[in-house]
Design a protein around this motif. Structure first.
Motif, PDB file in Angstrom:
ATOM      1  N   ASN A 150     103.041  87.363  -6.682  1.00  0.00           N
ATOM      2  CA  ASN A 150     102.330  86.210  -6.345  1.00  0.00           C
ATOM      3  C   ASN A 150     101.290  86.971  -4.544  1.00  0.00           C
ATOM      4  O   ASN A 150     101.792  87.789  -3.581  1.00  0.00           O
ATOM      5  CB  ASN A 150     103.967  85.342  -5.499  1.00  0.00           C
ATOM      6  N   THR A 151      99.440  86.698  -5.189  1.00  0.00           N
ATOM      7  CA  THR A 151      99.071  87.446  -4.275  1.00  0.00           C
ATOM      8  C   THR A 151      98.894  86.870  -2.736  1.00  0.00           C
ATOM      9  O   THR A 151      99.164  85.903  -2.965  1.00  0.00           O
ATOM     10  CB  THR A 151      97.905  87.855  -4.991  1.00  0.00           C
ATOM     11  N   PRO A 152      99.071  87.775  -1.648  1.00  0.00           N
ATOM     12  CA  PRO A 152      99.002  86.879  -0.400  1.00  0.00           C
ATOM     13  C   PRO A 152      97.528  86.494  -0.345  1.00  0.00           C
ATOM     14  O   PRO A 152      96.178  86.683  -0.990  1.00  0.00           O
ATOM     15  CB  PRO A 152      99.151  87.866   0.400  1.00  0.00           C
ATOM     16  N   GLU A 153      97.002  85.536   0.414  1.00  0.00           N
ATOM     17  CA  GLU A 153      95.981  85.236   1.192  1.00  0.00           C
ATOM     18  C   GLU A 153      94.393  86.373   1.593  1.00  0.00           C
ATOM     19  O   GLU A 153      94.792  86.540   3.063  1.00  0.00           O
ATOM     20  CB  GLU A 153      96.353  84.085   1.996  1.00  0.00           C
ATOM     21  N   TRP A 157     103.059  96.403   3.218  1.00  0.00           N
ATOM     22  CA  TRP A 157     103.176  95.457   2.828  1.00  0.00           C
ATOM     23  C   TRP A 157     104.365  94.654   2.781  1.00  0.00           C
ATOM     24  O   TRP A 157     105.026  95.923   2.687  1.00  0.00           O
ATOM     25  CB  TRP A 157     102.972  94.757   1.868  1.00  0.00           C
ATOM     26  N   THR A 215     107.066  87.674  -3.585  1.00  0.00           N
ATOM     27  CA  THR A 215     106.282  87.197  -2.321  1.00  0.00           C
ATOM     28  C   THR A 215     105.521  88.127  -1.589  1.00  0.00           C
ATOM     29  O   THR A 215     107.325  89.078  -0.219  1.00  0.00           O
ATOM     30  CB  THR A 215     106.308  85.951  -1.870  1.00  0.00           C
ATOM     31  N   PHE A 216     104.568  88.113  -0.746  1.00  0.00           N
ATOM     32  CA  PHE A 216     104.019  89.862  -0.177  1.00  0.00           C
ATOM     33  C   PHE A 216     103.801  88.811   1.354  1.00  0.00           C
ATOM     34  O   PHE A 216     102.900  86.993   1.110  1.00  0.00           O
ATOM     35  CB  PHE A 216     103.240  90.487  -0.692  1.00  0.00           C
ATOM     36  N   ARG A 217     104.152  89.173   2.039  1.00  0.00           N
ATOM     37  CA  ARG A 217     103.574  89.349   3.365  1.00  0.00           C
ATOM     38  C   ARG A 217     102.948  90.454   4.240  1.00  0.00           C
ATOM     39  O   ARG A 217     103.456  91.648   4.003  1.00  0.00           O
ATOM     40  CB  ARG A 217     104.699  88.257   4.117  1.00  0.00           C
ATOM     41  N   PRO A 218     102.081  90.683   5.186  1.00  0.00           N
ATOM     42  CA  PRO A 218     102.082  91.213   5.835  1.00  0.00           C
ATOM     43  C   PRO A 218     103.410  91.754   6.634  1.00  0.00           C
ATOM     44  O   PRO A 218     103.751  91.061   7.718  1.00  0.00           O
ATOM     45  CB  PRO A 218     100.563  91.304   6.898  1.00  0.00           C
ATOM     46  N   PHE A 272     108.144  91.876   1.409  1.00  0.00           N
ATOM     47  CA  PHE A 272     107.991  91.276   0.332  1.00  0.00           C
ATOM     48  C   PHE A 272     109.556  90.266   0.934  1.00  0.00           C
ATOM     49  O   PHE A 272     110.089  90.594   0.884  1.00  0.00           O
ATOM     50  CB  PHE A 272     108.179  92.225  -1.139  1.00  0.00           C
TER      51      PHE A 272
END
Length: 422
Positions: free
Chosen positions: A113-116, A170, A188-191, A172
Motif C-alpha cells: 500500500n503506497t503512502p500518500e 520508512w 502499509t508504509f508510514r514515515p 511499515f
C-alpha cells in the motif's frame, strides 16, 4: 504397583513435555542461540528463530536413560511448528531435525500500500519498491500456511531488512490474512518520526537582480511541497534527484533562461531542509541598488546600476559599465572597466571614471551569500584619491558598511553607507 508406577511416569513425562512446550514458546525469539542442534527443510531466514526454541527445549530435557530425549524434542517441535512434519536423526551425537511440509503450499499474494505522496516523491517511491513484492514472496513461497502463525515475527524482521535497504526512514505495518485457498500479506508504509516539515530555498547570484531572485525563491516553495512529510533519511537517498529537479525547474524560468545562467544546487535534508541554489550567467552580470550615507558631509543618496559582460576567453575577464546617479543634484558618474577573478569572489581590475576622465585601480571582495562581510578599495594615481568600504550583507536586500574617502589630507570623509539592492 506396576500400573501405578507407569501412570506416574506418564504424568511426569507429560508434565515435563508441557513444561518444555512453555519454555520453547516463550524463548522462541528471546533466548540466546546455542546452535547445538541443526535443522533441515526450512528457509534460511527462519532457522535462527527455530533453533533458539529447539535449543531451549533440548537443554531442558534431562539427560536420563529413562527419557527419550529425541522423542520428546520431536513431540514439542510438532506442537510448536505447525504446518510441518518433524523427523529427527542423530549426527555426531546431536539431533538433526528434518522439517517436511505437511500442508499444500499456496502461493502468497503480496500487497504493498503506497503512502500518500505527490509528484516526484511518488515516482521515486514506486521505483524504489519495484521487485519488492517478488522478494517478499520468495521468502514464504515454500512455507506452509500454518507456519505463518508462528513465523510472523521472524518474517517481519526479514521484511524489515529488505525495506531498510531500499526505503530508509520508512516504517511499515504487516498484516497476514489466511483463508482456505489463499494467503495475503498486506504491507502499509508510514514515515518515521524524523521527517521533512519544511523546505527553505535560498538563491544566490552575482548576475540576477534581487527582485528576480526573491520571485524564484517564492516559486521554489510550492514546487517542492511534495517533499513535506517524507522521511529525512529517504530524502538523503534521493538527494541527487532532488537537486536535479531543482536545477531543471530553475533552468525553465525565463529569468534564468534568458541570462543563459549556470545553476548549481545543494540540498541538505533535515527537519527544515535547505535548498541552496547558485545561479550565475555565463555571459552577463546585472545589479541595481540605492545607497544612502550617514555622518558624511557632502554625500547624498545615489542610484546605481552595474552591467558586465564575460567573453569566453582564457582568464574569463569581465568588461563592465557602472552608472551612479546622484539623487541630490542629479549628476551622473559613469565608469567603464575590466576585471578578472583572482580567487573566488575576489576581483581585481582597472576602470576609467567620467566626468574626471581618470583611471582607477579596483579591488573588490563580494561574496554571493548573505550574512557575509564584503570589501571594496579604489585608488586613482592621477587624482590621488582613495575610496574604501568594509561592510556586511544583512540579508538579500540590505547591506551596511563603513565607508572611507580620501582626496588629500584636507578632504577625508568617514562614515556609514547603507545599500538597498533591488
Amino acid at each position: 504397583m506396576r500400573k501405578a508406577k507407569t501412570k506416574t511416569e506418564l504424568i511426569s513425562g507429560s508434565a515435563k513435555c508441557f513444561s518444555a512446550v512453555l519454555i520453547a514458546f516463550f524463548s522462541l525469539f528471546f533466548c540466546r542461540p546455542v546452535y547445538a542442534l541443526s535443522v533441515r527443510g526450512i528457509p534460511a531466514w527462519l532457522e535462527s528463530a527455530v533453533l533458539r526454541s529447539l535449543n531451549a527445549v533440548w537443554s531442558e530435557i534431562p539427560a536420563d536413560s529413562n527419557i527419550d530425549r529425541e522423542g520428546t524434542l520431536a513431540l514439542v517441535a510438532s506442537r510448536l511448528f505447525t504446518g510441518y512434519g518433524i523427523k529427527i536423526q542423530s549426527e555426531s551425537r546431536l539431533p538433526v531435525i528434518f522439517f517436511t511440509p505437511a500442508e499444500k503450499i499456496i502461493e502468497p499474494e503480496i500487497k504493498l500500500n503506497t503512502p500518500e505522496l505527490r509528484g516526484a516523491a511518488l515516482e521515486w517511491f514506486n521505483n524504489d519498491i519495484k521487485g519488492l513484492s517478488e522478494k517478499i514472496s520468495d521468502l514464504i513461497k515454500d512455507l506452509p500456511q500454518s507456519a505463518l502463525t508462528w513465523a510472523d515475527e521472524a518474517f517481519r524482521e526479514e521484511i524489515s531488512k529488505l525495506i531498510n535497504s531500499i526505503l530508509p526512514g520508512w516504517e511499515f505495518s504487516q498484516q497476514i490474512f489466511i483463508s482456505e485457498n489463499s494467503t495475503l500479506v498486506n504491507l502499509t508504509f508510514r514515515p518515521s518520526a524524523k521527517m521533512i516539515l519544511a523546505v527553505k530555498p535560498s538563491l544566490y547570484s552575482h548576475t540576477i537582480p534581487v527582485m528576480f531572485r526573491s520571485d524564484l525563491e517564492a516559486k521554489l516553495i510550492p514546487a517542492f511541497s511534495p517533499l513535506i512529510g517524507v522521511p529525512v533519511a529517504w530524502a538523503e537517498k534521493h538527494k541527487n534527484e532532488i537537486e536535479t529537479l531543482a536545477r531543471e525547474f530553475l533552468e525553465d524560468r525565463h529569468a534564468v533562461e534568458n541570462l543563459r545562467a549556470d545553476v548549481k544546487i545543494n540540498f541538505t535534508p533535515d527537519t527544515v531542509s535547505d535548498l541552496e541554489a547558485r545561479v550565475d550567467s555565463r555571459d552577463f552580470m546585472f545589479q541595481v541598488w540605492v545607497s544612502a550615507y550617514a555622518g558624511i558631509e557632502g554625500r547624498y543618496p545615489e542610484l546605481g546600476t552595474f552591467f558586465g559582460f564575460r567573453p569566453s576567453w582564457k582568464l574569463q575577464p569581465e568588461f563592465y559599465a557602472e552608472l551612479i546617479f546622484s539623487l541630490e543634484d542629479f549628476s551622473l558618474t559613469h565608469r567603464w572597466g575590466g576585471r578578472i577573478e583572482l580567487l573566488e569572489n575576489l576581483w581585481a581590475g582597472v576602470e576609467n571614471q567620467w566626468p574626471e576622465n581618470k583611471y582607477f585601480f579596483r579591488l573588490q571582495y563580494s561574496p554571493v551569500k548573505i550574512r557575509r562581510p564584503f570589501a571594496l578599495w579604489r585608488y586613482s594615481p592621477e587624482l590621488k584619491v582613495h575610496e574604501a568600504a568594509l561592510g556586511y550583507k544583512i540579508d538579500e536586500h540590505m547591506s551596511l558598511e563603513f565607508y572611507y574617502y580620501s582626496g588629500g589630507s584636507k578632504n577625508e570623509k568617514f562614515g556609514l553607507r547603507g545599500t538597498w539592492n533591488l
